[in-house]
Scaffold this motif. Structure first.
Motif, PDB file in Angstrom:
ATOM      1  N   UNK A 104       2.554   3.494 -11.749  1.00 47.28           N
ATOM      2  CA  UNK A 104       1.860   4.213 -10.672  1.00 47.28           C
ATOM      3  C   UNK A 104       0.579   3.493 -10.280  1.00 47.28           C
ATOM      4  N   UNK A 105      -0.211   3.067 -11.262  1.00 54.89           N
ATOM      5  CA  UNK A 105      -1.465   2.368 -10.960  1.00 54.89           C
ATOM      6  C   UNK A 105      -1.202   1.027 -10.275  1.00 54.89           C
ATOM      7  N   UNK A 106      -0.132   0.340 -10.647  1.00 52.53           N
ATOM      8  CA  UNK A 106       0.205  -0.929 -10.000  1.00 52.53           C
ATOM      9  C   UNK A 106       0.585  -0.718  -8.542  1.00 52.53           C
ATOM     10  N   UNK A 107       1.377   0.323  -8.274  1.00 53.64           N
ATOM     11  CA  UNK A 107       1.770   0.598  -6.897  1.00 53.64           C
ATOM     12  C   UNK A 107       0.571   1.000  -6.042  1.00 53.64           C
ATOM     13  N   UNK A 108      -0.332   1.798  -6.603  1.00 53.64           N
ATOM     14  CA  UNK A 108      -1.551   2.155  -5.874  1.00 53.64           C
ATOM     15  C   UNK A 108      -2.407   0.911  -5.644  1.00 53.64           C
ATOM     16  N   UNK A 109      -2.495   0.055  -6.658  1.00 52.73           N
ATOM     17  CA  UNK A 109      -3.271  -1.185  -6.548  1.00 52.73           C
ATOM     18  C   UNK A 109      -2.702  -2.076  -5.442  1.00 52.73           C
ATOM     19  N   UNK A 110      -1.391  -2.185  -5.358  1.00 51.61           N
ATOM     20  CA  UNK A 110      -0.769  -2.995  -4.318  1.00 51.61           C
ATOM     21  C   UNK A 110      -1.054  -2.400  -2.945  1.00 51.61           C
ATOM     22  N   UNK A 111      -0.992  -1.085  -2.824  1.00 52.24           N
ATOM     23  CA  UNK A 111      -1.303  -0.431  -1.552  1.00 52.24           C
ATOM     24  C   UNK A 111      -2.738  -0.642  -1.119  1.00 52.24           C
ATOM     25  N   UNK A 112      -3.665  -0.522  -2.060  1.00 54.17           N
ATOM     26  CA  UNK A 112      -5.078  -0.747  -1.741  1.00 54.17           C
ATOM     27  C   UNK A 112      -5.316  -2.206  -1.371  1.00 54.17           C
ATOM     28  N   UNK A 113      -4.655  -3.112  -2.063  1.00 55.86           N
ATOM     29  CA  UNK A 113      -4.802  -4.537  -1.766  1.00 55.86           C
ATOM     30  C   UNK A 113      -4.273  -4.865  -0.371  1.00 55.86           C
ATOM     31  N   UNK A 114      -3.127  -4.323  -0.017  1.00 53.79           N
ATOM     32  CA  UNK A 114      -2.570  -4.571   1.318  1.00 53.79           C
ATOM     33  C   UNK A 114      -3.486  -3.996   2.392  1.00 53.79           C
ATOM     34  N   UNK A 115      -3.998  -2.800   2.157  1.00 56.26           N
ATOM     35  CA  UNK A 115      -4.928  -2.190   3.113  1.00 56.26           C
ATOM     36  C   UNK A 115      -6.196  -3.030   3.259  1.00 56.26           C
ATOM     37  N   UNK A 116      -6.708  -3.526   2.148  1.00 56.44           N
ATOM     38  CA  UNK A 116      -7.913  -4.360   2.217  1.00 56.44           C
ATOM     39  C   UNK A 116      -7.628  -5.682   2.918  1.00 56.44           C
ATOM     40  N   UNK A 117      -6.449  -6.250   2.726  1.00 50.24           N
ATOM     41  CA  UNK A 117      -6.087  -7.492   3.418  1.00 50.24           C
ATOM     42  C   UNK A 117      -6.013  -7.282   4.925  1.00 50.24           C
ATOM     43  N   UNK A 118      -5.459  -6.158   5.345  1.00 43.70           N
ATOM     44  CA  UNK A 118      -5.395  -5.854   6.775  1.00 43.70           C
ATOM     45  C   UNK A 118      -6.810  -5.713   7.337  1.00 43.70           C
ATOM     46  N   UNK A 119      -7.678  -5.014   6.622  1.00 44.08           N
ATOM     47  CA  UNK A 119      -9.049  -4.841   7.098  1.00 44.08           C
ATOM     48  C   UNK A 119      -9.828  -6.155   7.111  1.00 44.08           C
ATOM     49  N   UNK A 120      -9.622  -6.996   6.120  1.00 43.50           N
ATOM     50  CA  UNK A 120     -10.288  -8.309   6.101  1.00 43.50           C
ATOM     51  C   UNK A 120      -9.789  -9.154   7.271  1.00 43.50           C
ATOM     52  N   UNK A 121      -8.492  -9.102   7.571  1.00 44.29           N
ATOM     53  CA  UNK A 121      -7.946  -9.858   8.693  1.00 44.29           C
ATOM     54  C   UNK A 121      -8.551  -9.369  10.008  1.00 44.29           C
TER      55      UNK A 121
END
Length: 149
Positions: free
Chosen positions: A72-89
């Protein structure tokens, strides 16, 4: 501790390190401007803190052997990482657009030609975050399908 768990811990350490590595750089006249190295932690500290906390939780759950916890924590971590990548882009594209508009304005006011020689480029942190998200996903699935836990 087996090799699958070690890979998941290494993936989390890469993810935690990527938070502090520049995601993109802003250069004007071939010199990096002050505050020109934009890290995830400096641009979006709440994403950085969330990723760090989730990485620590995944590492702890992996060491203890809580399969549901690290999945569960890994899936949440991946979601937060993808969201942060979109915002950084989006942030990187916004910085580029602001510099383009400023350069066009200054060049129209001056008869010397282009006013600013600027460059906005991806940093290593952006690619490290992409790699870390994929690495966490693969190692988490590799851990979860094993029957050791």
């Amino acid at each position: 501790m087996n090799i699958r768990r070690i890979f998941l811990i290494i993936a989390c350490l890469v993810s935690a390190g990527a938070v502090f590595v520049p995601c993109y750089m802003v250069q004007i006249d071939y010199e990096t401007v002050r505050d020109g190295y934009i890290t995830l932690f400096s641009a979006y500290p709440y994403y950085g803190i969330a990723i760090l906390v989730l990485d620590l939780f995944v590492i702890g759950a992996t060491v203890v052997g809580l399969k549901k916890g690290y999945v569960i924590a890994s899936l949440i971590n991946i979601g937060v990482t993808i969201s942060s990548l979109v915002n950084i882009y989006i942030n990187r594209e916004s910085a580029s657009a602001v510099l383009r508009v400023t350069s066009n304005l200054l060049s129209s006011l001056s008869s010397k030609g282009p006013a600013l020689n600027y460059r906005v480029e991806d940093g290593a942190g952006f690619f490290m975050l992409v790699f870390a998200a994929i690495f966490i996903l693969v190692s988490m699935i590799w851990n979860a399908v094993s029957n050791d836990d």
